[in-house]
Design an enzyme around this catalytic site. Structure first.
Site, mmCIF file in Angstrom:
data_model
loop_
_atom_site.group_PDB
_atom_site.id
_atom_site.type_symbol
_atom_site.label_atom_id
_atom_site.label_comp_id
_atom_site.label_asym_id
_atom_site.label_seq_id
_atom_site.Cartn_x
_atom_site.Cartn_y
_atom_site.Cartn_z
ATOM 1 N N GLU A 211 71.285 43.454 46.205
ATOM 2 C CA GLU A 211 72.496 43.546 47.019
ATOM 3 C C GLU A 211 72.082 44.097 48.375
ATOM 4 O O GLU A 211 71.802 45.292 48.504
ATOM 5 C CB GLU A 211 73.532 44.446 46.332
ATOM 6 C CG GLU A 211 73.994 43.929 44.978
ATOM 7 C CD GLU A 211 74.626 42.548 45.042
ATOM 8 O OE1 GLU A 211 75.053 42.126 46.141
ATOM 9 O OE2 GLU A 211 74.683 41.871 44.004
ATOM 10 N N CYS A 245 77.526 48.088 53.891
ATOM 11 C CA CYS A 245 76.772 46.831 53.867
ATOM 12 C C CYS A 245 77.645 45.633 54.204
ATOM 13 O O CYS A 245 77.136 44.617 54.691
ATOM 14 C CB CYS A 245 76.098 46.632 52.514
ATOM 15 S SG CYS A 245 77.238 46.548 51.113
#
Length: 465
Positions: A211, A245
């Site tokens: 991720e 993110c």
């Protein structure tokens, strides 16, 4: 670490696939830790960052971690059910043949979590890991040491080391951790680090879920409600001071509406943060290195011709690593702010003349983790969706696709591989074992030599258009 891994693997093999009751108990214990230590978690994060919003941490790292665990607890019995599949040819079923998929625990999962949301990005993946019946070893970031020590103490209170354990330490420990022969490894962090993690995992052929991040664009459509879009865009850009993110990394704005949208962003920031200095809701940059990196981006952009527009009050000086939300106008590809993932409250603008030009700009760069589109033109929405390849999308808001338990979360290409959340997390951390049970009648006799006319007739039936 190797010894702990071996003990966990032995315990998994000895106990076998855990029952639903055992999995629910583990999920319950994880939920209990977050509830019982909520205040300590928020305070540890505040201390690690220099300043971090207490309520913001309770939203993202406590409540935001509890929800996926509760979701898994609610659905794990259904997820565990045997999944019947059709047999082919169908006549085999009439003779008694059966096929199905069992979702088995993979075993021991290695979990490397980042500094920006240490608890959320540990306990969120744990929902799928524990629901799938696995054990886990966790390596949190050394950039948030107070949070890492607290997490280690919390987990030791509720879990035996053979079920779940936390390993603390610096980058050297992280390197050794990523090289362990786990049954699966999930890493959340920077793309540059992910390359090293993946190489280390390759030595033992450990499957990985990565991720990562990247430069997630926000397209502002011509018919968007600018004030509403600005509020929602700045929510995503100022949450954790942009250290997210999936934060919008740059905005694609109609060329003739740039000033109007800057004004809308100014109103949005003033509404959320009447002042930034000492504001308990506005977070600092995590450390001096990242603070200096962001200031360097601004200096580089200014030197290369950008115009910087500070949002909010412009008469405030900061001494606690806070950086005001700042729009970077006249951004171009030579600037660091357009070459690197920002991970901070800076927002470059890229003007466009038509939505196809905005799409072309996105497609000319690495596939991002997220994309945001603001506007009410359904045809344009569908055009953007059809012609871009990204990890996930939120339309008319930011970040919220990440919070949906029923949606898989993951990147593509440089922004990641694999996905988790909800049933997709359960399946990521499970082995989908296929099983075929033959009928009592000896159907396979025709497949064994000696071959004859029956096989010839079968082949003539099969080998045709």
């Amino acid at each position: 670490m190797q010894a702990i891994l071996e003990r966990q693997k032995l315990a998994q093999l000895t106990d076998g696939s855990p029952s639903a009751a055992v999995r629910i108990d583990r999920l319950d214990r994880a939920i209990g830790l977050l509830v019982d230590h909520a205040t300590e978690i928020a305070e540890a994060l505040r201390d690690d960052f220099g300043h971090r919003s207490i309520q913001g941490s309770l939203i993202t790292d406590v409540a935001g971690s509890i929800e996926p665990l509760k979701h898994a607890k609610k659905h794990v019995r259904r997820w565990m059910r045997r999944d019947p599949r059709k047999v082919s040819p169908a006549v085999l079923a009439l003779l008694g043949a059966r096929a199905w998929v069992d979702y088995q625990p993979k075993g021991v999962i290695g979990l490397i979590s980042p500094w920006n949301f240490p608890f959320n990005l540990t306990f969120g993946p744990l929902a799928g890991i524990l629901a799938a019946g696995n054990r886990a070893m966790i390596k949190p970031s050394e950039f948030t040491p107070r949070s890492s020590v607290l997490m280690q103490r919390m987990v030791a209170e509720a879990f035996d080391e053979t079920e779940l354990t936390v390993i603390t330490g610096g980058s050297d420990v992280g390197e050794q951790f990523s090289a362990l022969p786990f049954d699966h490894l999930i890493f959340t962090g920077a793309t540059s680090v992910a390359r090293h993690v993946m190489r280390a995992a390759a030595d033992h052929l450990v499957p990985v879920t990565l991720e990562l991040g990247g430069k997630s664009p926000a397209i502002v459509g011509r018919d968007a409600d600018f004030d509403l879009a600005a509020k929602r865009l700045m929510f995503g850009k100022t949450l954790n001071a942009g250290q997210v993110c999936v934060a919008p990394d740059y905005a694609l704005v109609p060329r003739d509406r740039v000033e109007a949208f800057v004004d809308a962003l100014q109103r949005a920031v003033a509404g959320m943060f009447p002042t930034l200095r000492d504001n308990p809701d506005y977070t600092s940059i995590v450390n001096e290195r990242h603070h200096a990196r962001l200031l360097g981006y601004l200096d580089d952009a200014r030197t290369k011709g950008a115009t910087l527009r500070v949002l909010g009050r412009t008469d405030e000086a900061f001494d606690d690593r806070r950086i005001a939300p700042t729009v970077v106008l006249d951004a171009n590809a030579t600037m660091d702010v357009m070459r690197e993932e920002i991970f901070g409250p800076l927002l470059p603008f890229i003007p466009y003349d038509g939505v196809d030009a905005a799409i072309a700009h996105i497609n000319a760069h690495a596939r991002p983790l997220s994309l945001y589109y603001f506007g009410n033109d359904r045809a344009e929405q569908e055009r953007v969706l059809a012609r871009t390849v990204v990890g996930g999308v939120t339309i008319n808001d930011t970040i919220l696709h990440l919070t949906m338990d029923e949606l898989p979360f993951g990147g593509i290409g440089p922004s990641g591989m694999g996905a988790y959340h909800g049933v997709d997390g359960f399946r990521t951390f499970s082995h989908a074992r296929s099983v075929y049970r033959q009928a009592r009648f000896d159907i396979s006799a025709m497949l064994r030599p000696p071959y004859g006319k029956v096989v010839d007739r079968l082949l003539s039936f099969k080998i045709r258009r």
